[in-house]
Design a protein around this motif. Structure first.
Motif, PDB file in Angstrom:
ATOM      1  N   TRP A   3     -30.514 -12.030  22.331  1.00  0.00           N
ATOM      2  CA  TRP A   3     -29.083 -12.264  22.493  1.00  0.00           C
ATOM      3  C   TRP A   3     -28.909 -13.688  22.986  1.00  0.00           C
ATOM      4  CZ3 TRP A   3     -25.086  -8.581  21.791  1.00  0.00           C
ATOM      5  CH2 TRP A   3     -25.538  -7.310  21.397  1.00  0.00           C
ATOM      6  N   GLN A   4     -27.892 -14.370  22.478  1.00  0.00           N
ATOM      7  CA  GLN A   4     -27.689 -15.779  22.792  1.00  0.00           C
ATOM      8  C   GLN A   4     -26.409 -15.980  23.595  1.00  0.00           C
ATOM      9  OE1 GLN A   4     -27.942 -18.055  19.147  1.00  0.00           O
ATOM     10  NE2 GLN A   4     -29.623 -16.782  18.410  1.00  0.00           N
ATOM     11  N   LEU A   5     -26.518 -16.812  24.616  1.00  0.00           N
ATOM     12  CA  LEU A   5     -25.362 -17.124  25.451  1.00  0.00           C
ATOM     13  C   LEU A   5     -24.335 -17.896  24.637  1.00  0.00           C
ATOM     14  CD1 LEU A   5     -23.997 -17.253  28.255  1.00  0.00           C
ATOM     15  CD2 LEU A   5     -25.239 -19.395  28.618  1.00  0.00           C
ATOM     16  N   TRP A   6     -23.078 -17.448  24.689  1.00  0.00           N
ATOM     17  CA  TRP A   6     -22.002 -18.189  24.039  1.00  0.00           C
ATOM     18  C   TRP A   6     -21.659 -19.370  24.937  1.00  0.00           C
ATOM     19  CZ3 TRP A   6     -20.516 -17.527  19.208  1.00  0.00           C
ATOM     20  CH2 TRP A   6     -19.481 -18.351  18.755  1.00  0.00           C
ATOM     21  N   ARG A   7     -21.812 -20.589  24.427  1.00  0.00           N
ATOM     22  CA  ARG A   7     -21.620 -21.795  25.237  1.00  0.00           C
ATOM     23  C   ARG A   7     -20.207 -22.371  25.125  1.00  0.00           C
ATOM     24  NH1 ARG A   7     -26.665 -22.343  22.588  1.00  0.00           N
ATOM     25  NH2 ARG A   7     -25.661 -23.662  21.060  1.00  0.00           N
ATOM     26  N   GLY A   8     -19.465 -21.956  24.123  1.00  0.00           N
ATOM     27  CA  GLY A   8     -18.100 -22.452  23.941  1.00  0.00           C
ATOM     28  C   GLY A   8     -17.124 -21.743  24.854  1.00  0.00           C
ATOM     29  N   HIS A   9     -15.859 -22.050  24.680  1.00  0.00           N
ATOM     30  CA  HIS A   9     -14.807 -21.440  25.477  1.00  0.00           C
ATOM     31  C   HIS A   9     -14.482 -20.045  24.966  1.00  0.00           C
ATOM     32  CE1 HIS A   9     -13.353 -25.723  26.556  1.00  0.00           C
ATOM     33  NE2 HIS A   9     -14.188 -25.276  27.448  1.00  0.00           N
ATOM     34  N   SER A  10     -14.102 -19.169  25.901  1.00  0.00           N
ATOM     35  CA  SER A  10     -13.693 -17.814  25.531  1.00  0.00           C
ATOM     36  C   SER A  10     -12.179 -17.674  25.665  1.00  0.00           C
ATOM     37  CB  SER A  10     -14.404 -16.785  26.410  1.00  0.00           C
ATOM     38  OG  SER A  10     -14.035 -16.947  27.764  1.00  0.00           O
ATOM     39  N   ALA A  44     -27.258 -11.728   9.761  1.00  0.00           N
ATOM     40  CA  ALA A  44     -27.236 -12.539   8.538  1.00  0.00           C
ATOM     41  C   ALA A  44     -25.827 -12.621   7.946  1.00  0.00           C
ATOM     42  CB  ALA A  44     -28.201 -11.954   7.509  1.00  0.00           C
ATOM     43  N   ALA A  45     -24.916 -11.772   8.426  1.00  0.00           N
ATOM     44  CA  ALA A  45     -23.576 -11.682   7.837  1.00  0.00           C
ATOM     45  C   ALA A  45     -22.632 -12.811   8.237  1.00  0.00           C
ATOM     46  CB  ALA A  45     -22.936 -10.346   8.209  1.00  0.00           C
ATOM     47  N   ALA A  46     -22.938 -13.553   9.312  1.00  0.00           N
ATOM     48  CA  ALA A  46     -22.010 -14.589   9.774  1.00  0.00           C
ATOM     49  C   ALA A  46     -22.767 -15.784  10.334  1.00  0.00           C
ATOM     50  CB  ALA A  46     -21.078 -14.027  10.842  1.00  0.00           C
ATOM     51  N   THR A  47     -22.249 -16.956  10.060  1.00  0.00           N
ATOM     52  CA  THR A  47     -22.771 -18.181  10.657  1.00  0.00           C
ATOM     53  C   THR A  47     -21.953 -18.473  11.904  1.00  0.00           C
ATOM     54  OG1 THR A  47     -23.357 -19.020   8.471  1.00  0.00           O
ATOM     55  CG2 THR A  47     -23.199 -20.628  10.262  1.00  0.00           C
ATOM     56  N   LEU A  48     -22.640 -18.650  13.027  1.00  0.00           N
ATOM     57  CA  LEU A  48     -21.962 -18.854  14.303  1.00  0.00           C
ATOM     58  C   LEU A  48     -22.274 -20.234  14.861  1.00  0.00           C
ATOM     59  CD1 LEU A  48     -22.823 -15.433  15.996  1.00  0.00           C
ATOM     60  CD2 LEU A  48     -20.743 -16.031  14.745  1.00  0.00           C
ATOM     61  N   ASP A  49     -21.273 -20.850  15.472  1.00  0.00           N
ATOM     62  CA  ASP A  49     -21.455 -22.083  16.227  1.00  0.00           C
ATOM     63  C   ASP A  49     -21.207 -21.722  17.681  1.00  0.00           C
ATOM     64  OD1 ASP A  49     -21.344 -24.515  17.539  1.00  0.00           O
ATOM     65  OD2 ASP A  49     -20.005 -25.464  16.084  1.00  0.00           O
ATOM     66  N   LEU A  50     -22.271 -21.582  18.449  1.00  0.00           N
ATOM     67  CA  LEU A  50     -22.191 -21.093  19.823  1.00  0.00           C
ATOM     68  C   LEU A  50     -21.467 -22.040  20.773  1.00  0.00           C
ATOM     69  CD1 LEU A  50     -25.835 -19.709  20.197  1.00  0.00           C
ATOM     70  CD2 LEU A  50     -23.783 -18.475  19.491  1.00  0.00           C
ATOM     71  N   ASP A  51     -21.153 -23.231  20.318  1.00  0.00           N
ATOM     72  CA  ASP A  51     -20.496 -24.226  21.168  1.00  0.00           C
ATOM     73  C   ASP A  51     -18.997 -24.335  20.921  1.00  0.00           C
ATOM     74  OD1 ASP A  51     -22.849 -25.201  22.556  1.00  0.00           O
ATOM     75  OD2 ASP A  51     -23.462 -26.012  20.609  1.00  0.00           O
ATOM     76  N   THR A  52     -18.440 -23.488  20.074  1.00  0.00           N
ATOM     77  CA  THR A  52     -17.004 -23.537  19.779  1.00  0.00           C
ATOM     78  C   THR A  52     -16.294 -22.342  20.433  1.00  0.00           C
ATOM     79  OG1 THR A  52     -17.276 -22.330  17.709  1.00  0.00           O
ATOM     80  CG2 THR A  52     -17.411 -24.737  17.596  1.00  0.00           C
TER      81      THR A  52
END
Length: 177
Positions: free
Chosen positions: A126-133, A157-165
């Motif tokens: 599991w990856q920490l979400w670094r962007g704003h919530s 595989a279903a979605a590309t995520l940018d953890l900084d947004t």
């Protein structure tokens, strides 16, 4: 390896639901009625020992907004193991089961992690979400800054995520994340 039973909320009888609720109220000092409600309506992973529920985790469907898309999210709730049964692989076994559900049925997984549990989830990928919530509230989109640094996602595989947004959750009573 613990034996994990998986069932939808609708398949659990009143006694099992009562036992799960009691377990979660025992595990979490600050458990609320809204927290309990958040854990319902999806799939439950349960561990029994000696006829008693000693572990619970559930995954419920939510919508998260990211990158201009509404993503189907398997949101993990109510992960807890009875205090005298911790450290025996029960939590990992329940998460193995729910992570398969997330990978096969959702665009991503997400959860709000306590400080104590963050390393457990990170070690599982599991990856920490670094962007704003944010939350989509009845009054519009509102910032949820107190949740920053607590939200973890499990990409599929279903979605590309940018953890900084930005990441925006759908509305619910109580804690939105």
């Amino acid at each position: 390896m613990p034996d994990v039973r998986i069932a939808h909320t609708a398949e659990l009888d009143a006694a099992t639901l009562k036992a799960v609720r009691a377990l979660l109220y025992d595990v979490f000092d600050d458990m609320t009625a809204e927290d309990w409600e958040h854990a319902l309506g999806g799939l439950h992973a349960l561990v029994h020992e000696g006829g008693e529920v000693i572990g619970h985790a559930s995954v419920v469907q939510r919508r998260l907004l990211h990158g201009g898309r509404a993503l189907r999210c398997g949101y993990v709730e109510g992960v807890g193991v009875r205090a005298d049964r911790r450290g025996r692989g029960h939590g990992a076994a329940m998460m193995d089961t729910l992570e398969r559900v997330v990978h096969n049925g959702y665009d991503l997984g997400a959860l709000g992690a306590s400080d104590e549990a963050a390393s457990f989830y990170a070690a599982r990928g599991w990856q920490l979400w670094r962007g704003h919530s944010w939350a989509l509230t009845p009054y519009g989109i509102r910032r949820t800054a107190d949740e920053d640094g607590c939200i973890y996602v499990l990409p599929t595989a279903a979605a590309t995520l940018d953890l900084d947004t930005d990441l925006t959750c759908d509305w619910r009573d109580g804690d939105v994340w």
